[in-house]
Design a protein around this motif. Structure first.
Motif, mmCIF file in Angstrom:
data_model
loop_
_atom_site.group_PDB
_atom_site.id
_atom_site.type_symbol
_atom_site.label_atom_id
_atom_site.label_comp_id
_atom_site.label_asym_id
_atom_site.label_seq_id
_atom_site.Cartn_x
_atom_site.Cartn_y
_atom_site.Cartn_z
ATOM 1 N N PRO A 31 -1.522 5.848 4.967
ATOM 2 C CA PRO A 31 -1.319 5.667 6.399
ATOM 3 C C PRO A 31 -1.108 4.211 6.837
ATOM 4 O O PRO A 31 -0.698 3.978 7.974
ATOM 5 C CB PRO A 31 -2.614 6.216 7.003
ATOM 6 N N ASP A 32 -1.358 3.244 5.967
ATOM 7 C CA ASP A 32 -1.284 1.846 6.380
ATOM 8 C C ASP A 32 0.162 1.342 6.376
ATOM 9 O O ASP A 32 0.822 1.316 5.326
ATOM 10 C CB ASP A 32 -2.132 0.964 5.468
ATOM 11 N N LEU A 33 0.629 0.929 7.530
ATOM 12 C CA LEU A 33 2.003 0.463 7.688
ATOM 13 C C LEU A 33 2.300 -0.751 6.816
ATOM 14 O O LEU A 33 3.316 -0.798 6.124
ATOM 15 C CB LEU A 33 2.285 0.132 9.161
ATOM 16 N N VAL A 34 1.423 -1.740 6.835
ATOM 17 C CA VAL A 34 1.661 -2.971 6.071
ATOM 18 C C VAL A 34 1.756 -2.672 4.575
ATOM 19 O O VAL A 34 2.648 -3.167 3.886
ATOM 20 C CB VAL A 34 0.573 -4.029 6.367
ATOM 21 N N ALA A 35 0.865 -1.844 4.076
ATOM 22 C CA ALA A 35 0.909 -1.482 2.659
ATOM 23 C C ALA A 35 2.221 -0.798 2.308
ATOM 24 O O ALA A 35 2.853 -1.109 1.284
ATOM 25 C CB ALA A 35 -0.267 -0.573 2.311
ATOM 26 N N ASN A 36 2.660 0.108 3.154
ATOM 27 C CA ASN A 36 3.908 0.820 2.882
ATOM 28 C C ASN A 36 5.120 -0.098 2.950
ATOM 29 O O ASN A 36 6.010 -0.036 2.087
ATOM 30 C CB ASN A 36 4.060 2.000 3.832
ATOM 31 N N LEU A 37 5.173 -0.969 3.950
ATOM 32 C CA LEU A 37 6.296 -1.900 4.047
ATOM 33 C C LEU A 37 6.324 -2.839 2.850
ATOM 34 O O LEU A 37 7.400 -3.151 2.310
ATOM 35 C CB LEU A 37 6.224 -2.690 5.358
ATOM 36 N N ALA A 38 5.161 -3.291 2.419
ATOM 37 C CA ALA A 38 5.084 -4.187 1.265
ATOM 38 C C ALA A 38 5.595 -3.502 0.004
ATOM 39 O O ALA A 38 6.361 -4.088 -0.768
ATOM 40 C CB ALA A 38 3.643 -4.671 1.076
ATOM 41 N N ASN A 39 5.193 -2.258 -0.217
ATOM 42 C CA ASN A 39 5.652 -1.538 -1.401
ATOM 43 C C ASN A 39 7.139 -1.219 -1.344
ATOM 44 O O ASN A 39 7.829 -1.276 -2.366
ATOM 45 C CB ASN A 39 4.828 -0.262 -1.613
ATOM 46 N N ILE A 40 7.640 -0.889 -0.175
ATOM 47 C CA ILE A 40 9.084 -0.632 -0.048
ATOM 48 C C ILE A 40 9.863 -1.905 -0.378
ATOM 49 O O ILE A 40 10.822 -1.875 -1.157
ATOM 50 C CB ILE A 40 9.435 -0.121 1.368
ATOM 51 N N ALA A 41 9.461 -3.028 0.210
ATOM 52 C CA ALA A 41 10.152 -4.293 -0.052
ATOM 53 C C ALA A 41 10.090 -4.651 -1.535
ATOM 54 O O ALA A 41 11.097 -5.055 -2.140
ATOM 55 C CB ALA A 41 9.553 -5.417 0.798
ATOM 56 N N GLY A 42 8.915 -4.491 -2.131
ATOM 57 C CA GLY A 42 8.754 -4.813 -3.543
ATOM 58 C C GLY A 42 9.606 -3.940 -4.440
ATOM 59 O O GLY A 42 10.248 -4.423 -5.377
ATOM 60 N N ALA A 43 9.631 -2.636 -4.161
ATOM 61 C CA ALA A 43 10.412 -1.708 -4.985
ATOM 62 C C ALA A 43 11.907 -1.992 -4.884
ATOM 63 O O ALA A 43 12.620 -2.016 -5.897
ATOM 64 C CB ALA A 43 10.110 -0.268 -4.570
ATOM 65 N N LEU A 44 12.393 -2.227 -3.672
ATOM 66 C CA LEU A 44 13.826 -2.516 -3.501
ATOM 67 C C LEU A 44 14.218 -3.811 -4.203
ATOM 68 O O LEU A 44 15.247 -3.875 -4.887
ATOM 69 C CB LEU A 44 14.178 -2.588 -2.014
ATOM 70 N N ARG A 45 13.404 -4.835 -4.044
ATOM 71 C CA ARG A 45 13.748 -6.116 -4.670
ATOM 72 C C ARG A 45 13.678 -6.020 -6.191
ATOM 73 O O ARG A 45 14.525 -6.561 -6.898
ATOM 74 C CB ARG A 45 12.847 -7.237 -4.168
ATOM 75 N N GLN A 47 14.143 -3.353 -8.077
ATOM 76 C CA GLN A 47 15.252 -2.544 -8.603
ATOM 77 C C GLN A 47 16.574 -3.303 -8.563
ATOM 78 O O GLN A 47 17.316 -3.320 -9.534
ATOM 79 C CB GLN A 47 15.384 -1.239 -7.814
ATOM 80 N N PHE A 48 16.859 -3.937 -7.430
ATOM 81 C CA PHE A 48 18.198 -4.507 -7.237
ATOM 82 C C PHE A 48 18.269 -6.020 -7.436
ATOM 83 O O PHE A 48 19.353 -6.588 -7.411
ATOM 84 C CB PHE A 48 18.729 -4.125 -5.852
ATOM 85 N N ASN A 49 17.125 -6.657 -7.566
ATOM 86 C CA ASN A 49 17.085 -8.108 -7.763
ATOM 87 C C ASN A 49 17.811 -8.867 -6.643
ATOM 88 O O ASN A 49 18.497 -9.865 -6.884
ATOM 89 C CB ASN A 49 17.657 -8.489 -9.140
ATOM 90 N N TRP A 50 17.641 -8.377 -5.423
ATOM 91 C CA TRP A 50 18.235 -9.058 -4.285
ATOM 92 C C TRP A 50 17.464 -10.335 -3.984
ATOM 93 O O TRP A 50 16.312 -10.498 -4.382
ATOM 94 C CB TRP A 50 18.224 -8.152 -3.055
ATOM 95 N N PHE A 51 18.078 -11.236 -3.248
ATOM 96 C CA PHE A 51 17.483 -12.529 -2.929
ATOM 97 C C PHE A 51 16.234 -12.381 -2.056
ATOM 98 O O PHE A 51 15.223 -13.042 -2.265
ATOM 99 C CB PHE A 51 18.532 -13.414 -2.230
ATOM 100 N N TRP A 52 16.326 -11.503 -1.041
ATOM 101 C CA TRP A 52 15.224 -11.347 -0.084
ATOM 102 C C TRP A 52 15.245 -9.924 0.465
ATOM 103 O O TRP A 52 16.302 -9.399 0.813
ATOM 104 C CB TRP A 52 15.394 -12.343 1.068
ATOM 105 N N VAL A 53 14.089 -9.303 0.539
ATOM 106 C CA VAL A 53 13.946 -7.972 1.121
ATOM 107 C C VAL A 53 12.683 -7.991 1.970
ATOM 108 O O VAL A 53 11.612 -8.356 1.488
ATOM 109 C CB VAL A 53 13.796 -6.874 0.041
ATOM 110 N N GLY A 54 12.815 -7.591 3.220
ATOM 111 C CA GLY A 54 11.622 -7.570 4.041
ATOM 112 C C GLY A 54 11.832 -6.898 5.380
ATOM 113 O O GLY A 54 12.895 -6.344 5.663
ATOM 114 N N PHE A 55 10.787 -6.985 6.166
ATOM 115 C CA PHE A 55 10.760 -6.319 7.458
ATOM 116 C C PHE A 55 10.428 -7.311 8.565
ATOM 117 O O PHE A 55 9.645 -8.240 8.364
ATOM 118 C CB PHE A 55 9.699 -5.213 7.455
ATOM 119 N N TYR A 56 11.040 -7.081 9.705
ATOM 120 C CA TYR A 56 10.656 -7.737 10.945
ATOM 121 C C TYR A 56 10.241 -6.617 11.900
ATOM 122 O O TYR A 56 10.914 -5.591 11.992
ATOM 123 C CB TYR A 56 11.823 -8.524 11.545
ATOM 124 N N LEU A 57 9.125 -6.818 12.588
ATOM 125 C CA LEU A 57 8.601 -5.810 13.497
ATOM 126 C C LEU A 57 8.703 -6.294 14.935
ATOM 127 O O LEU A 57 8.439 -7.473 15.220
ATOM 128 C CB LEU A 57 7.145 -5.508 13.144
#
Length: 157
Positions: A31-45, A47-57
């Motif tokens: 249920p924790d938003l921050v934990a989920n956003l962190a894991n999504i950003a980490g997984a995407l980066r 997998q794809f080795n992009w320069f930067w992946v993240g969220f703005y709220l």
């Protein structure tokens, strides 16, 4: 719970098709938003080795930096400013093949060359954006749009 990400090879579509069920498993039941956003950003980066992946709220009248993977970033962005603020204002995904050609681009890093920003919309309101930057020109396309919009749809506020 610790998770190991299985990095996929193959086409971009094949990589997303292998990654998205893993992301879904990481966030399902958490249920924790921050934990989920962190894991999504980490997984995407990862997998794809992009320069930067993240969220703005969205917080009041600006976007505020949330969980991300990559070098330090701009902390606050006004509505309508840069790619992120424009995506928020327009409530639509923006794909920018060359950030230098985007009017009003905010250069958080001079190493960023192309970008995709996906708004996270709930009940008709943009709650935040998923921002992905590449160090290469013309990295993002409709495949990225389709899969990243799907991921954005899973985020619960």
């Amino acid at each position: 719970m610790a998770e190991d990400l299985a990095i996929a090879k193959g086409s971009k579509t094949a990589q997303y098709e292998a990654l998205l069920p893993q992301i879904k498993a990481l966030i399902t039941g958490e249920p924790d938003l921050v934990a989920n956003l962190a894991n999504i950003a980490g997984a995407l980066r990862e997998q794809f080795n992009w320069f930067w992946v993240g969220f703005y709220l969205v917080k009041e009248d600006e976007l505020v930096l949330g969980p991300f993977q990559g070098p330090v970033a701009c902390t606050r962005i006004r509505k309508g400013k840069g790619v992120c603020g424009s995506s928020w204002a327009q409530a639509q995904t923006l794909i920018v093949p060359d950030v230098e050609k985007f009017p009003g681009h905010i250069a958080c890093s001079s190493l960023s060359r192309s970008e995709i920003v996906v708004p996270i919309i709930r009940n008709g309101t943009v709650m935040g954006v998923l921002d992905v930057d590449s160090a290469d020109l013309d990295t993002f396309d409709e495949v990225d749009r389709r899969f990243l919009e799907e991921v954005a749809g899973w985020i619960e506020f």
